[in-house]
Design a protein around this motif. Structure first.
Motif, PDB file in Angstrom:
ATOM      1  N   ILE A 177     -25.430  92.418-121.479  1.00 14.06           N
ATOM      2  CA  ILE A 177     -24.427  92.010-120.489  1.00 14.06           C
ATOM      3  C   ILE A 177     -24.312  93.067-119.391  1.00 14.06           C
ATOM      4  O   ILE A 177     -23.939  92.755-118.268  1.00 14.06           O
ATOM      5  CB  ILE A 177     -23.027  91.754-121.116  1.00 14.06           C
ATOM      6  CG1 ILE A 177     -22.530  92.971-121.871  1.00 14.06           C
ATOM      7  CG2 ILE A 177     -23.054  90.526-122.023  1.00 14.06           C
ATOM      8  CD1 ILE A 177     -21.044  92.865-122.230  1.00 14.06           C
ATOM      9  N   THR A 219     -17.078  93.425-118.508  1.00 15.00           N
ATOM     10  CA  THR A 219     -16.016  92.638-119.142  1.00 15.00           C
ATOM     11  C   THR A 219     -16.019  91.212-118.606  1.00 15.00           C
ATOM     12  O   THR A 219     -15.889  90.243-119.355  1.00 15.00           O
ATOM     13  CB  THR A 219     -14.632  93.273-118.866  1.00 15.00           C
ATOM     14  OG1 THR A 219     -14.732  94.661-119.148  1.00 15.00           O
ATOM     15  CG2 THR A 219     -13.552  92.644-119.708  1.00 15.00           C
ATOM     16  N   SER A 277     -18.961  89.354-120.126  1.00 16.27           N
ATOM     17  CA  SER A 277     -18.686  89.022-121.524  1.00 16.27           C
ATOM     18  C   SER A 277     -17.717  87.847-121.612  1.00 16.27           C
ATOM     19  O   SER A 277     -17.923  86.897-122.364  1.00 16.27           O
ATOM     20  CB  SER A 277     -18.120  90.253-122.240  1.00 16.27           C
ATOM     21  OG  SER A 277     -17.565  89.858-123.473  1.00 16.27           O
ATOM     22  N   SER A 320     -27.921  85.282-126.398  1.00 17.53           N
ATOM     23  CA  SER A 320     -26.618  85.548-126.998  1.00 17.53           C
ATOM     24  C   SER A 320     -26.894  86.200-128.342  1.00 17.53           C
ATOM     25  O   SER A 320     -27.852  85.871-129.020  1.00 17.53           O
ATOM     26  CB  SER A 320     -25.843  84.254-127.176  1.00 17.53           C
ATOM     27  OG  SER A 320     -26.508  83.426-128.105  1.00 17.53           O
TER      28      SER A 320
END
Lengths: 345, 345
Positions: free
Chosen positions: B7, B19, B22, B50
């Motif tokens: 990420i 963040t 995510s 993922s």
């Protein structure tokens, strides 16, 4: 639901240290064989699961191989899968299997799910309406090997396991010509699929080599299943003049077509000589027995899986990258459905 | 091999915070839809996976369902698998598939491998020489649901999806008796397998109900494949008197047997009336067309998978635990191979 059994539970149960249990389960030489056996037996009995996930996270290997086929309920594909499973199982790999149902969109979704499951390698036989391979790019970028089988991608840079479909189509057509046929119908599937395009090429080459003109009207497109065989028969019965030869790209469809033609009073092979494709069981059981091309599905599965696993095991990345096509032997099997002339003794 | 995309890579690429990435990937409502789309597209393009493993470790779910069948290259089993795959795929589960090759030892090894792969549930059709189910105990101890299909465990406490094989055997035999047969051969597979035992029971009941004595000599054991059909034909031809009816527990074997009998000059159904089992395509294509029992493989796969997934989703543990048997409809399909008498109009 019960809690997972840990090495601590086994250690407590047997009165040995957790370190000994861990070493024994990893086959460490410092643990004596008798103790190892006791620990293995206890692990079995207590239902201990080796922590595959944690070990996968470390090794980046899942020991899962993904397979995407157009349809699971196909006589050919199930032979291929049986060959693949045998080789994979013996080498300690699991198979994750899905079907695209001939849809590009479903194949794309399946590929994504395989990617997220982090399969170590992927084997694919393409869907009928797939005309690009962009959905496999993430695997390639990541270095996860992909092998195509039977229905392979035409783009270069991919490895495919196939038979020589053009030669097989040529042989089938030439056999009909040698039996005296001059007006030969060819029934094939979706031309986006390489195998049908190649067989059509072989059909055309054989006509050309024997100075028979090619006409587009003699090419019939079909789903190649049992129902399609009946439709094909009706189309043929409406033709004037009737054709004298029929080369169908699949045994089930050829068999169903023969049934309908016979019901309409057509004599096989005297009026129309028929050749199928695949050498399915049905080719040996219908009357007359069907001339066909032996298509080694089981062996194709074995070869594809062996090549993929060798690649994974030896890490000889070059081998697959530099291999474009692996071609298996196929063979025309001549039976009564096409024999207008008696075979010479 | 390239490094995994994280990420952080996506965040850097798009100039947003990790963040936000995510949250977007977890479909958090605080991220606006346009940004979400940008992040999803970038994740797709960059080949982000993922982290299924880590999320599995947390959820203790793998979204993998294990399937063990006797053979992958069987017309019946491949229909079952096609039905299972369709339901599983739509519900977001992957299938891990293996074959026991009719061997208890291989089934045991397959079960262990499925257990270590932590499948969420298991679907099993038992091998020919499996006569205990101890190898599935670790799943039961752990609360992992198991469903048997077609070839089910006779021990109570397991759930099985089946057809009423005894009734189907009864109907097939009674039909032959109603056609005037008095000396009926029954060809069956390994009696350790429930389906054959049940069909034999039905055969015996039908004889009893029609005052025809049962003799052990009329029961022929067989592998029920194409070659076995020829052996059966030879055995029948050596019988004196010839039987007048034949009930074979599989279409492929019945079709191959009919071919050999016809080659020896036996008329079907006039001399011997024949009934098969399964309603495979071959039953509609051989001559005469084969009377058979329609055995809904695809539907059996759908029903078994739906029940397993409902159990996993609803966590209604009681439902499967209290269900012993789910019985599907089957049906005798009468065709020319058994019609000694004309059907009344």
């Amino acid at each position: 639901m019960n809690k997972d059994i840990t090495i601590y539970d086994i250690a407590k149960n047997l009165g040995v240290s957790p370190t000994t249990v861990s070493r024994a389960l990893n086959d460490h030489p410092a643990v004596n064989p008798k103790t190892k056996k006791r620990i293995f037996d206890a692990a079995d009995q207590m239902g201990y699961q080796s922590n595959v996930f944690a070990s996968n996270l470390r090794s980046k290997r899942t020991n899962n191989i993904g397979i995407i086929v157009p349809r699971l309920n196909s006589s050919f594909q199930s032979s291929v899968l049986a060959g693949m499973e045998k080789v994979a199982n013996e080498a300690g790999y699991n198979l994750i299997i899905s079907q695209s149902l001939e849809s590009y969109e479903k194949e794309k979704a399946n590929a994504r799910s395989m990617f997220n499951s982090r399969v170590d390698g992927l084997l694919v036989s393409l869907a009928g309406d797939t005309d690009k391979t962009k959905h496999f790019q993430p695997f390639m970028d990541k270095g996860t090997p992909i092998l195509f089988f039977d229905r392979v991608a035409s783009q270069s840079g991919h490895t495919g396991v196939v038979i020589d479909n053009s030669q097989a189509g040529y042989n089938a057509t030439q056999h009909l010509i040698q039996q005296g046929c001059k007006n030969i119908i060819h029934v094939l599937g979706n031309l986006k699929i390489n195998v049908y395009g190649e067989r059509l090429k072989g059909y055309k080459y054989a006509l050309m080599d024997h100075d028979i003109p090619f006409t587009q009207e003699n090419i019939l497109h079909s789903d190649l299943n049992e129902e399609a065989g009946e439709d094909i028969a009706h189309k043929i019965l409406s033709m004037d003049p009737l054709p004298d030869g029929l080369f169908v790209s699949n045994d089930a469809c050829a068999a169903s077509c023969i049934r309908s033609l016979k019901q309409a009073g057509i004599k096989i092979p005297e009026d129309i000589a028929v050749v199928g494709f695949n050498n399915d069981m049905i080719s040996r059981l219908i009357e007359p027995n069907l001339t066909t091309t032996h298509y080694p599905g089981y062996e194709m599965g074995e070869v594809a899986m062996k090549n993929l696993i060798n690649h994974l095991t030896d890490n000889t990345e070059g081998v697959l990258h530099n291999t474009n096509t692996i071609t298996l032997r196929s063979e025309l099997i001549i039976r009564a459905s096409s024999l207008k002339k008696k075979l010479e003794p």
